[in-house]
Scaffold this active site. Sequence first.
Site, PDB file in Angstrom:
ATOM      1  N   SER A 129       0.840  -1.194   0.000  1.00  0.00           N
ATOM      2  CA  SER A 129       0.000   0.000   0.000  1.00  0.00           C
ATOM      3  C   SER A 129       0.884   1.256   0.000  1.00  0.00           C
ATOM      4  O   SER A 129       1.767   1.358  -0.839  1.00  0.00           O
ATOM      5  CB  SER A 129      -0.949  -0.035   1.203  1.00  0.00           C
ATOM      6  OG  SER A 129      -1.999   0.892   1.056  1.00  0.00           O
ATOM      7  N   ARG A 187     -12.075   7.096   8.964  1.00  0.00           N
ATOM      8  CA  ARG A 187     -11.590   5.725   9.008  1.00  0.00           C
ATOM      9  C   ARG A 187     -12.618   4.747   8.435  1.00  0.00           C
ATOM     10  O   ARG A 187     -12.286   3.807   7.724  1.00  0.00           O
ATOM     11  CB  ARG A 187     -11.256   5.345  10.449  1.00  0.00           C
ATOM     12  CG  ARG A 187     -10.841   3.903  10.669  1.00  0.00           C
ATOM     13  CD  ARG A 187      -9.525   3.563   9.997  1.00  0.00           C
ATOM     14  NE  ARG A 187      -9.027   2.262  10.423  1.00  0.00           N
ATOM     15  CZ  ARG A 187      -7.920   1.702   9.938  1.00  0.00           C
ATOM     16  NH1 ARG A 187      -7.226   2.320   9.010  1.00  0.00           N
ATOM     17  NH2 ARG A 187      -7.517   0.526  10.369  1.00  0.00           N
ATOM     18  N   ASP A 227      -8.454  -6.417  -5.146  1.00  0.00           N
ATOM     19  CA  ASP A 227      -8.072  -5.092  -4.618  1.00  0.00           C
ATOM     20  C   ASP A 227      -8.578  -4.025  -5.583  1.00  0.00           C
ATOM     21  O   ASP A 227      -8.055  -3.870  -6.685  1.00  0.00           O
ATOM     22  CB  ASP A 227      -6.546  -5.039  -4.486  1.00  0.00           C
ATOM     23  CG  ASP A 227      -6.039  -3.717  -3.903  1.00  0.00           C
ATOM     24  OD1 ASP A 227      -6.841  -2.769  -3.732  1.00  0.00           O
ATOM     25  OD2 ASP A 227      -4.825  -3.641  -3.616  1.00  0.00           O
ATOM     26  N   HIS A 253      -7.935  -5.124  -0.808  1.00  0.00           N
ATOM     27  CA  HIS A 253      -6.645  -4.486  -0.560  1.00  0.00           C
ATOM     28  C   HIS A 253      -5.988  -5.023   0.713  1.00  0.00           C
ATOM     29  O   HIS A 253      -4.770  -5.177   0.783  1.00  0.00           O
ATOM     30  CB  HIS A 253      -6.843  -2.979  -0.452  1.00  0.00           C
ATOM     31  CG  HIS A 253      -5.580  -2.226  -0.217  1.00  0.00           C
ATOM     32  ND1 HIS A 253      -4.558  -2.191  -1.140  1.00  0.00           N
ATOM     33  CD2 HIS A 253      -5.160  -1.482   0.832  1.00  0.00           C
ATOM     34  CE1 HIS A 253      -3.563  -1.467  -0.657  1.00  0.00           C
ATOM     35  NE2 HIS A 253      -3.897  -1.020   0.527  1.00  0.00           N
ATOM     36  N   ASP A 254      -6.793  -5.286   1.721  1.00  0.00           N
ATOM     37  CA  ASP A 254      -6.271  -5.766   3.006  1.00  0.00           C
ATOM     38  C   ASP A 254      -5.521  -7.091   2.897  1.00  0.00           C
ATOM     39  O   ASP A 254      -4.848  -7.488   3.859  1.00  0.00           O
ATOM     40  CB  ASP A 254      -7.415  -5.947   4.011  1.00  0.00           C
ATOM     41  CG  ASP A 254      -7.454  -4.823   5.030  1.00  0.00           C
ATOM     42  OD1 ASP A 254      -6.630  -3.895   4.919  1.00  0.00           O
ATOM     43  OD2 ASP A 254      -8.308  -4.877   5.937  1.00  0.00           O
TER      44      ASP A 254
END
Lengths: 388, 388
Positions: free
Chosen positions: A167, A236, A332, A365-366
């Site tokens: 990232s 967040r 992602d 993405h995680d």
Amino acid sequence: MRLGAAAWGTKEDVATTPSTDQRFGLARHVVLPGPLLLDGGASFGPVEVAYETYGTPAPDASNAILICHALTGDQHVASTHPITGKPGWWTRMVGAGKPVDPARHFIVCANVLGSCLGSSGPASRAEDGQPYAMRFPVITIRDMVRAQALLLDHLGIRQLAAVVGGSMGGMQVLEWAATFPERVRAAVVIASAARHSAQNIAFHEVGRQAIMADPRWKAGDYYGAEPPAAGLAVARMAAHITYLSEAGLTEKFGRRLQSRDAKSFGFDADFQVESYLRHQGISFVDRFDANSYLYITRAMDYFDLAEEHGGRLANAFRGTRTRFCLVSFDSDWLYPTTESRSIVHALNAAGAPVSFVELSSPFGHDAFLLDVPELNRVVDGFIRAGEA
Amino acid sequence: MRLGAAAWGTKEDVATTPSTDQRFGLARHVVLPGPLLLDGGASFGPVEVAYETYGTPAPDASNAILICHALTGDQHVASTHPITGKPGWWTRMVGAGKPVDPARHFIVCANVLGSCLGSSGPASRAEDGQPYAMRFPVITIRDMVRAQALLLDHLGIRQLAAVVGGSMGGMQVLEWAATFPERVRAAVVIASAARHSAQNIAFHEVGRQAIMADPRWKAGDYYGAEPPAAGLAVARMAAHITYLSEAGLTEKFGRRLQSRDAKSFGFDADFQVESYLRHQGISFVDRFDANSYLYITRAMDYFDLAEEHGGRLANAFRGTRTRFCLVSFDSDWLYPTTESRSIVHALNAAGAPVSFVELSSPFGHDAFLLDVPELNRVVDGFIRAGEA
């Protein structure tokens, strides 16, 4: 818990001598004279850098590996977080028997410039003894890397066996290879991009506006008072959606209700996904500074490696002798495979050795932080090839 | 401009007699005794409905077409918006020479229950003379449709030639076909879904939390004072990203700077996409009530047509004689084609006549509101087939 400036690593809070508790790595904090000449034109110094190390340097420090963290990450890559008490954020990649292994490598991970875990950032005190707040200069990914280079000078590390990051960490890796090519033998770029897209910028802008709309933000001057926790939590939450895939969210939560048998016909968190998101928002504000969130998202949005090199990405890597490894994940949508592929094309055009793989994962993405054995095999193989 | 309750169509503000200004369609407002038995269990009445009509009803009103609007839409489908002064929101679909044409059709469009343009919603006054605010009952898409059915009873429309809607409008169309099958000859569902996914819910929850985090929200009791405009603007910004495609954002904005030659190294809107999003947020708060945003997003998140019919979507359409037309857009990631396809499968299983097409457009979810000639051809052909 609501924390003011004191929680985010001003000089008083961080040991300036190494911790000897090996469970926590070797927590260190240095003040480097600098000054850093920043991309924005300002000259910044002194530069505080909080970092951790794991393993033992070879006599020539040739086994050094730098880990670069993501937007809300920190130096505690493989050791307990001092505020949350949680394990390091990348123990799946860094640790005994892992691709980056303290038994073989001297591992360095530094809190990025602009963050809030001990490196210079908006919560740090300026010369007048007050927190910088919004007086802190707007920084770039390259500025973060310049600060890390100062740290490596201080540590006597001339050249890195590898720089590894996912990232925003991957952006730093690219910037390392472009700015200090002679100091990087191998670069591992995971789930990243060479520039922020309009959609990436848009999501960050929502987060920044959420923070700035919080009356407690007070143009950044909230240290010592209540921080803009509500705004930061919303920021967040919005960002967290982008870290997950639609399929992953469906698999994990679907439309399942949270601790109830039927809809409440109210505004409580009826759905598990609502409850999960609220928790992500609320727990985040205890460990992160809202102003740091503003500065680091800005640095990411400003990132455009091609632009720094005459508009052509290949120019960033011209003549490089660094070996590259790129990994993307098929689910992602924050930094999709197309972004990695365009980096690979640029590296090909520059004649750089590069291996690239798109891995399949439902986690979006995680995935780079999660248990993806194939990722470990790819990185392990790539790093060992450089040690042969 | 900051508007309190008065701006959002309480009884005093909306003419109870038809406007005769044809530029504005025929703006009407009725108070129907009801009561509506809501899905949440409450009995609600009287029910105010603000609506517009265009064209002339046939003697048996068999040429009536109901248009259903989306989350932030209203009854001004083809006439000037009273607050913004902008043209109707779907003049590309409704108007002279368009698929829904006042020369042939008697067109009805009603502000949905829970909204803020004259139909009963949280800004409306309860029996005690005060705005309902959060005392307004949580409603569902089916409740919105029930209110529309009351309106059609009032207008003497027994059966609709068609119900047409996109996004949340499409959800109402599906609900019409499922709840009042004998009143719907044709149903046009564009860029919609039969249920909200975990990701859909997640984005809405971010918006709700942004509103509720605004201190001016005051648990909904802000009427007559400053509304939670900052929170609502952030909610709108987050939602707006989901209405556009990544490719569309890149084409429209890319990383182009806004009215400047170089990055400012500050927190102004350097990028065009930031400036655009901020404008979307700021302009929205002048025309929409934050509490309505809470209630309508909740209704959408609660929507799960299969769940209302024993967990099997096909059951919702069993024995139907309604003709269906479904349209999706390939770049719509909010309600992607897979959602339309699962509706088509259910309709097939129920033996209902259905035509389905996925159209190509770079504009993402918003495509249904934009100039997509192929969409008009599809809807025009489908509606005319029912008139043959």
